[in-house]
Design a protein around this motif. Structure first.
Motif, PDB file in Angstrom:
ATOM      1  N   LEU A  90     -34.938 -46.177  16.490  1.00  0.00           N
ATOM      2  CA  LEU A  90     -35.634 -45.151  16.111  1.00  0.00           C
ATOM      3  C   LEU A  90     -36.578 -44.567  17.147  1.00  0.00           C
ATOM      4  N   GLU A  91     -36.704 -45.220  18.263  1.00  0.00           N
ATOM      5  CA  GLU A  91     -37.574 -44.238  19.121  1.00  0.00           C
ATOM      6  C   GLU A  91     -36.729 -43.925  20.260  1.00  0.00           C
ATOM      7  N   THR A  92     -35.446 -44.070  20.130  1.00  0.00           N
ATOM      8  CA  THR A  92     -34.691 -43.626  21.329  1.00  0.00           C
ATOM      9  C   THR A  92     -33.403 -42.585  20.965  1.00  0.00           C
ATOM     10  N   CYS A  93     -33.169 -42.816  19.839  1.00  0.00           N
ATOM     11  CA  CYS A  93     -32.133 -41.981  19.389  1.00  0.00           C
ATOM     12  C   CYS A  93     -32.163 -40.956  18.149  1.00  0.00           C
ATOM     13  N   ASP A  94     -31.517 -39.681  18.299  1.00  0.00           N
ATOM     14  CA  ASP A  94     -31.538 -38.955  17.262  1.00  0.00           C
ATOM     15  C   ASP A  94     -30.703 -38.802  16.260  1.00  0.00           C
ATOM     16  N   ARG A  95     -29.251 -39.686  16.496  1.00  0.00           N
ATOM     17  CA  ARG A  95     -28.280 -39.860  15.343  1.00  0.00           C
ATOM     18  C   ARG A  95     -27.888 -41.256  15.385  1.00  0.00           C
ATOM     19  N   VAL A  96     -27.606 -41.584  14.140  1.00  0.00           N
ATOM     20  CA  VAL A  96     -27.455 -42.971  13.714  1.00  0.00           C
ATOM     21  C   VAL A  96     -25.866 -42.973  13.360  1.00  0.00           C
TER      22      VAL A  96
END
Ligand SMILES: Nc1ncnc2c1ncn2[C@@H]1O[C@H](COP(=O)(O)OP(=O)(O)OP(=O)(O)O)[C@@H](O)[C@H]1O
Ligand SMILES: [Mg+2]
Lengths: 248, 243
Positions: free
Chosen positions: A195-201
């Motif tokens: 949640l803190e490091t990525c913009d897409r999952v």
């Protein structure tokens, strides 16, 4: 940057570990790869690195994955293994860190300079000359990450980078990942870190992509996560505590 | 010794072994002088000779066993000490043992004072094929992998079989099988991560200490001394001088 087109792979004598995976990752994207144990995250990473021969096509850094292009492609990829014991093979941390850059033609002094800079960034200068097999699990992990960072890759693949790290080192890692502009794929069960490091999952289950979208949208979808043996990240669920008998 | 350049140490050791092996099998007095080099070497590197014999306690007897049958084949009496005749076989057995032990002592001295990377680098400077040096280095690396697995598995075994001495025979099969599988897995993973970091069959070795003037002089002196001992039978000369 990285393209998977209908990629399928099964381990010898097993069910398909990857089953018709397709996605496209552009330059500079930060991807979180999530899924239950055995979902196929590590296998997907191995495929992206050309360590396993798959059906379907993979394109990385504008080159199609095949024997001729393999070393060209790998030059730009950095891979942090799930098990750091398998990653380090030189006697000391610093030797391990300069192994990659020197192989790609950097001079030794230059490589050492880069390595020292990386160590300073991670606040782990004290581990510089330590022997690889004489460190704690978390120290090994940090060292493994450092060896990959020292290669200055264009695309980083990290398998469970935050596992075994203490809270302070986890924080250092997250801050560092956020400062690092390169494209990253982070496979992890640490959904808060994602949640803190990525913009897409990308969420996978049984070798198939179940969901692919904006981090917050996917990670706040309680039913979707629970259907795939996952849970809401702690920070979205409120921090659960062990139920204790009330103090008198 | 610790300060001598790896290449010089390697060359000296190789020369020493060659010379030692080349002694005639009856030349016990000439050979005996050769013991001086390792002994002095151990003194200079502050390594007790005891350590060498302790670490090599398994290999030494094997080396000594090589000449064990010589006395049965070669029964020519060469000389008498008092009433006891010494046959050529006994003498050649002793020289063979001495050669083996001396060579082991010299090799151990090299290994104890030089890191494996430095040895490999020196070998490369001598234009040994890179296949060989990489093999040497990797063997050395993978031994630790294997031992790691062994220790992890024995600990895991003993935690669930308290009070047992060793590993029960019934578990040997699966234990060994697991060990091989795991080591292969790990070796493969390690090799993968080497490939991923651009390994192409050649290690680049750290710049070692290069030979100083001081080191060069020591090297040349030692080499000359070794050759002198080989060419002249010093004990014989000394005795003839004094008698
Ligand atoms: N070496 C192997 N041989 C055979 N099957 C394997 C091997 N490695 C993994 N598998 C199988 O492939 C599937 C995917 O495994 P993978 O390692 O990709 O999972 P993962 O998502 O990384 O899980 P985890 O979160 O536990 O790391 C699993 O069903 C697993 O049992
Ligand atoms: Mg995994």
């Amino acid at each position: 940057m990285l393209d998977f087109n209908n990629v399928t792979y099964s381990y010898p004598g097993g069910e398909p570990a990857l089953n018709g995976i397709s996605f496209h990752i552009s330059d500079g994207e930060q991807i979180g790869l999530i899924g239950a144990n055995g979902a196929g995250k590590s296998t997907l990473m191995k495929a992206a690195l050309g360590l396993i021969g798959v059906q379907g096509t993979i394109t990385a850094c504008g080159l199609q994955m095949n024997k001729q292009n393999l070393s060209q492609i790998r030059k730009h990829l950095g891979y942090v293994l799930q098990n750091s014991d398998n990653q380090m093979f030189m006697p000391t941390v610093i030797e391990d860190m300069i192994f990659g850059p020197v192989n790609y033609g950097m001079s030794r002094e230059e490589a050492e300079k880069v390595a020292d800079k990386t160590l300073a960034q991670l606040g782990m200068e004290h581990l510089r000359d330590r022997h690889n097999h004489r460190m704690s699990g978390g120290e090994k992990r940090m060292a493994a990450i450092a060896t990959i960072l020292a290669m200055e890759p264009k695309l980083m693949l990290m398998d469970e980078p935050s596992a075994a790290l203490d809270p302070r080192n986890r924080r250092i890692l997250i801050d560092m990942l956020n400062q690092l502009p390169v494209t990253k794929i982070i496979a992890s069960h640490d959904l808060d870190m994602i949640l803190e490091t990525c913009d897409r999952v990308i969420l996978i289950n049984d070798g198939q992509i179940v969901a692919d979208g904006d981090t917050l949208t996917v990670l706040s979808n309680k039913t979707l996560l629970e259907n795939n043996n996952l849970e809401l990240p702690f920070c979205l669920a409120g921090i659960p505590m062990k139920k204790r008998p009330k103090m008198q | 010794m610790h300060r001598l350049a790896p290449l010089a140490k390697l060359l000296l050791t190789m020369l020493y072994i060659l010379v030692t092996v080349s002694f005639n099998k009856y030349d016990i007095t000439g050979l005996f002088v050769m013991v001086l080099f390792p002994v002095v070497g151990y003194q200079f590197s502050f390594i007790p000779i005891r350590t060498c014999f302790y670490k090599l306690r398994i290999v030494m007897p094997l080396v000594c066993a090589v000449g064990l049958f010589n006395p049965f084949f070669d029964k020519n009496i060469l000389f008498y000490v008092g009433n006891i005749g010494f046959s050529g076989g006994v003498i050649s057995m002793v020289t063979l043992m001495m050669k083996g032990i001396f060579c082991l002592m010299a090799s151990f001295l090299l290994v104890a004072t030089t890191r494996i990377e430095e040895i490999c680098r020196a070998l490369r400077q001598l234009h040994f094929p890179k296949m060989l040096t990489s093999l040497l280095l990797l063997t050395y690396r993978y031994i630790s992998v294997l031992l790691d697995e062994v220790s992890v598995m024995t600990v895991a075994y003993h935690l669930r079989a308290p009070g047992q001495k060793g590993i029960h025979v019934s578990a040997w099969g699966s234990f060994l099988g697991q060990l091989i599988l795991r080591s292969m897995d790990r070796a493969e993973n390690l090799y993968d991560s080497m490939l991923l970091r651009g390994f192409h069959g050649e290690f680049t070795y750290a710049e070692g200490r290069n030979s100083s003037r001081h080191g060069a002089i020591v090297f040349i002196c030692c080499a000359i001394l070794i050759m002198l001992v080989r060419l002249y039978n010093l004990p014989a000369i000394l005795t003839s001088l004094f008698i």
